[in-house]
Design a protein around this motif. Structure first.
Motif, PDB file in Angstrom:
ATOM      1  N   ASN A  51       0.824  -1.214   0.000  1.00 18.02           N
ATOM      2  CA  ASN A  51       0.000   0.000   0.000  1.00 18.02           C
ATOM      3  C   ASN A  51       0.852   1.256   0.000  1.00 18.02           C
ATOM      4  OD1 ASN A  51      -2.441  -1.356  -0.066  1.00 18.02           O
ATOM      5  ND2 ASN A  51      -2.618  -1.455   2.169  1.00 18.02           N
ATOM      6  N   LEU A  52       1.955   1.235   0.745  1.00 12.99           N
ATOM      7  CA  LEU A  52       2.849   2.390   0.792  1.00 12.99           C
ATOM      8  C   LEU A  52       3.403   2.710  -0.586  1.00 12.99           C
ATOM      9  CD1 LEU A  52       4.683   4.476   2.235  1.00 12.99           C
ATOM     10  CD2 LEU A  52       6.312   2.611   2.585  1.00 12.99           C
ATOM     11  N   LYS A  54       2.288   1.895  -3.525  1.00 15.07           N
ATOM     12  CA  LYS A  54       1.237   2.373  -4.428  1.00 15.07           C
ATOM     13  C   LYS A  54       0.918   3.848  -4.144  1.00 15.07           C
ATOM     14  CE  LYS A  54      -3.401   1.427  -6.171  1.00 15.07           C
ATOM     15  NZ  LYS A  54      -3.727   2.874  -6.245  1.00 15.07           N
ATOM     16  N   ARG A  55       0.820   4.189  -2.871  1.00 13.50           N
ATOM     17  CA  ARG A  55       0.546   5.577  -2.493  1.00 13.50           C
ATOM     18  C   ARG A  55       1.652   6.509  -2.977  1.00 13.50           C
ATOM     19  NH1 ARG A  55      -4.688   6.428  -0.702  1.00 13.50           N
ATOM     20  NH2 ARG A  55      -5.224   5.129   1.071  1.00 13.50           N
ATOM     21  N   ASP A  58       1.428   6.964  -6.724  1.00 15.34           N
ATOM     22  CA  ASP A  58       0.251   7.740  -7.121  1.00 15.34           C
ATOM     23  C   ASP A  58       0.327   9.208  -6.697  1.00 15.34           C
ATOM     24  OD1 ASP A  58      -0.819   5.454  -8.184  1.00 15.34           O
ATOM     25  OD2 ASP A  58      -2.214   5.083  -6.517  1.00 15.34           O
ATOM     26  N   SER A  59       1.000   9.481  -5.561  1.00 10.32           N
ATOM     27  CA  SER A  59       0.820  10.797  -4.942  1.00 10.32           C
ATOM     28  C   SER A  59       2.084  11.570  -4.593  1.00 10.32           C
ATOM     29  CB  SER A  59       0.001  10.638  -3.644  1.00 10.32           C
ATOM     30  OG  SER A  59      -1.236  10.019  -3.892  1.00 10.32           O
ATOM     31  N   TYR A  60       3.220  10.918  -4.379  1.00  9.85           N
ATOM     32  CA  TYR A  60       4.397  11.654  -3.914  1.00  9.85           C
ATOM     33  C   TYR A  60       4.763  12.750  -4.902  1.00  9.85           C
ATOM     34  CZ  TYR A  60       8.959  12.696  -1.959  1.00  9.85           C
ATOM     35  OH  TYR A  60      10.043  13.342  -1.410  1.00  9.85           O
ATOM     36  N   GLU A 120      -9.440   7.241   6.803  1.00  8.66           N
ATOM     37  CA  GLU A 120      -9.223   8.094   5.636  1.00  8.66           C
ATOM     38  C   GLU A 120     -10.497   8.125   4.807  1.00  8.66           C
ATOM     39  OE1 GLU A 120      -6.197   8.442   1.812  1.00  8.66           O
ATOM     40  OE2 GLU A 120      -5.849   6.980   3.383  1.00  8.66           O
ATOM     41  N   MET A 290      -2.203   9.097   4.986  1.00  9.93           N
ATOM     42  CA  MET A 290      -2.819   8.018   4.226  1.00  9.93           C
ATOM     43  C   MET A 290      -2.752   6.733   5.044  1.00  9.93           C
ATOM     44  SD  MET A 290      -1.410   8.828   0.383  1.00  9.93           S
ATOM     45  CE  MET A 290      -1.430  10.519  -0.247  1.00  9.93           C
ATOM     46  N   LEU A 292      -2.465   2.841   5.674  1.00 10.66           N
ATOM     47  CA  LEU A 292      -1.797   1.722   5.001  1.00 10.66           C
ATOM     48  C   LEU A 292      -2.304   0.373   5.474  1.00 10.66           C
ATOM     49  CD1 LEU A 292       1.894   3.015   5.165  1.00 10.66           C
ATOM     50  CD2 LEU A 292       0.226   3.367   3.323  1.00 10.66           C
ATOM     51  N   ILE A 300       2.482  11.419   3.437  1.00 13.90           N
ATOM     52  CA  ILE A 300       3.123  11.452   2.124  1.00 13.90           C
ATOM     53  C   ILE A 300       3.033  12.856   1.548  1.00 13.90           C
ATOM     54  CG2 ILE A 300       3.033  10.578  -0.235  1.00 13.90           C
ATOM     55  CD1 ILE A 300       2.194   7.907   0.863  1.00 13.90           C
ATOM     56  N   THR A 302       2.639  15.602  -0.979  1.00 15.29           N
ATOM     57  CA  THR A 302       2.037  15.642  -2.309  1.00 15.29           C
ATOM     58  C   THR A 302       2.275  16.981  -2.996  1.00 15.29           C
ATOM     59  OG1 THR A 302      -0.055  16.368  -1.322  1.00 15.29           O
ATOM     60  CG2 THR A 302       0.234  14.004  -1.658  1.00 15.29           C
TER      61      THR A 302
END
Length: 373
Positions: A51-52, A54-55, A58-60, A120, A290, A292, A300, A302
């Protein structure tokens, strides 16, 4: 910032997560309050890592850096580096260290929550409900919306100590009350030595009190999502009395972080305040929390800050003070500077002697402190 990001970032619980992920509202950090640890099994480790990554992808804020972090963590996992970690807290700390080894990003981190990670929201466009807002207000009120001390020091110098920048919608009345109290002082010391950051809109609100009604461009935030930039300006109207045209000193330490660094950076670049103390922590990438896994979450980044003056930010470098002194001496140094400048304007001889008495006392205390080093 999307409504969800705002709601999550503005929650007091979330502000406390950045400082200490296991504190309850109203608590302060301290080793005696360390919550219980627990064990983490292979399935949970895999869930957190999957999950980390993927996050991050997608977002960093920096996609290329996200990819490098993913490669690093995957390689470590494949080599079995995480297999023997049974402590949930140690697992979170280890992953965080590995992420920062690649990114050098002090905001980025994985957190273990003994009582369960904060929920979340899934609806990104939904504003927080009235009940959620009231819960945030109650949590914030327990710590006086971040305001620790407001007082008048000898020589008619104002002093304001606050510990985080809360949602201005819940904290604006306290801000106005503080500045109404300080309005008749001749100089102001703002203490951010224990301030870990918070909401950029509160940064803009408090900055607004230090300028006149004409809007001043303070800072921009670039967000990866939507490839968009938000501008932050001082406000034309504030509820309390402004503190424009008077000397301002901002105290910093190496614990001063994130939004507190933006506040210092803004005022330094606009030549509105003298920064006194230590170089700040060096975190300029805002973001959001987020979830996890059941007991794990991550902050994270963004987005990133962009100063309209320097066209860059303080990430990794911190904000350099104008007057560099140990944090524990910063208040005395600022007070001394304010008294000396105030004494120059005096014509009353009795008042001059009173100021000089305080000046001599502070100089002696600083001399004694330096002699002990």
């Amino acid at each position: 910032m999307r409504a969800l990001e705002a709601a999550f970032a503005l929650s007091l619980l979330f502000v406390l997560m950045i400082i200490d992920p296991n504190l309850a509202p109203g608590q302060t950090a301290g080793p005696q309050q360390q919550p219980p640890d627990t064990t983490v099994d292979a399935a949970t480790r895999k869930e957190v890592i999957d999950n980390l990554l993927k996050r991050l992808n997608d977002s960093y804020v920096f996609p290329e850096t996200a990819a490098k972090m993913g490669q690093s963590v995957r390689a470590r996992a494949a080599a079995g580096e995480y297999d023997k970690i049974e402590s949930a807290r140690q697992f979170a700390e280890t992953i965080t260290a590995h992420l920062r080894e690649v990114s050098r990003d002090k905001h980025l981190g994985v957190h273990f929550f003994h009582r369960g990670a904060p929920p979340e929201e899934e609806d990104d466009d939904r504003e927080p409900s009235a009940e959620q807002r009231e819960q945030m207000r109650r949590q914030a009120a327990r710590v006086n919306f971040g305001f620790e001390r407001v007082e008048r020091l000898p020589g008619n110098v104002g002093y304001l100590d606050f510990r985080f920048f809360i949602d201005p919608e819940v904290g604006k009345e306290t801000v106005a009350a503080a500045f109404n109290f300080l309005a008749n002082t001749d100089a102001l010391i703002i203490d951010l030595r224990k301030n870990g950051g918070g909401d950029p809109k509160m940064v803009a609100l408090i900055c607004s009190y230090l300028f006149g009604p004409e809007p001043v461009h303070l800072n921009d935030l670039y967000w990866r999502e939507g490839n968009r930039t938000e501008e932050y300006w001082t406000l034309k109207e504030v509820a309390g009395r402004r503190y424009a045209g008077k000397d301002v000193y901002v105290l910093t330490s190496n614990r001063t972080f994130s939004g507190a660094e933006e506040f210092s950076y803004n005022l330094k670049n606009l030549k509105r305040a003298t920064i006194i103390g230590e170089t700040t922590g060096g975190g300029a990438h805002p973001g959001r929390g987020m979830r996890l896994a059941k007991n794990f979450g991550a902050f994270i980044p963004t987005g990133r800050a962009i100063s309209p003056v320097t066209k860059t930010n303080w990430e990794g470098t911190g904000v350099e003070p104008d007057v560099k002194v140990p944090a524990d001496q910063a208040l005395k140094v600022a007070h001394l500077a304010a008294l000396k400048k105030g004494a120059e304007r005096l014509t009353d001889e009795d008042l001059k002697r009173e100021y000089q008495r305080h000046i001599d006392m502070l100089q002696k205390e600083l001399g004694d402190a330096q002699a002990k080093k």
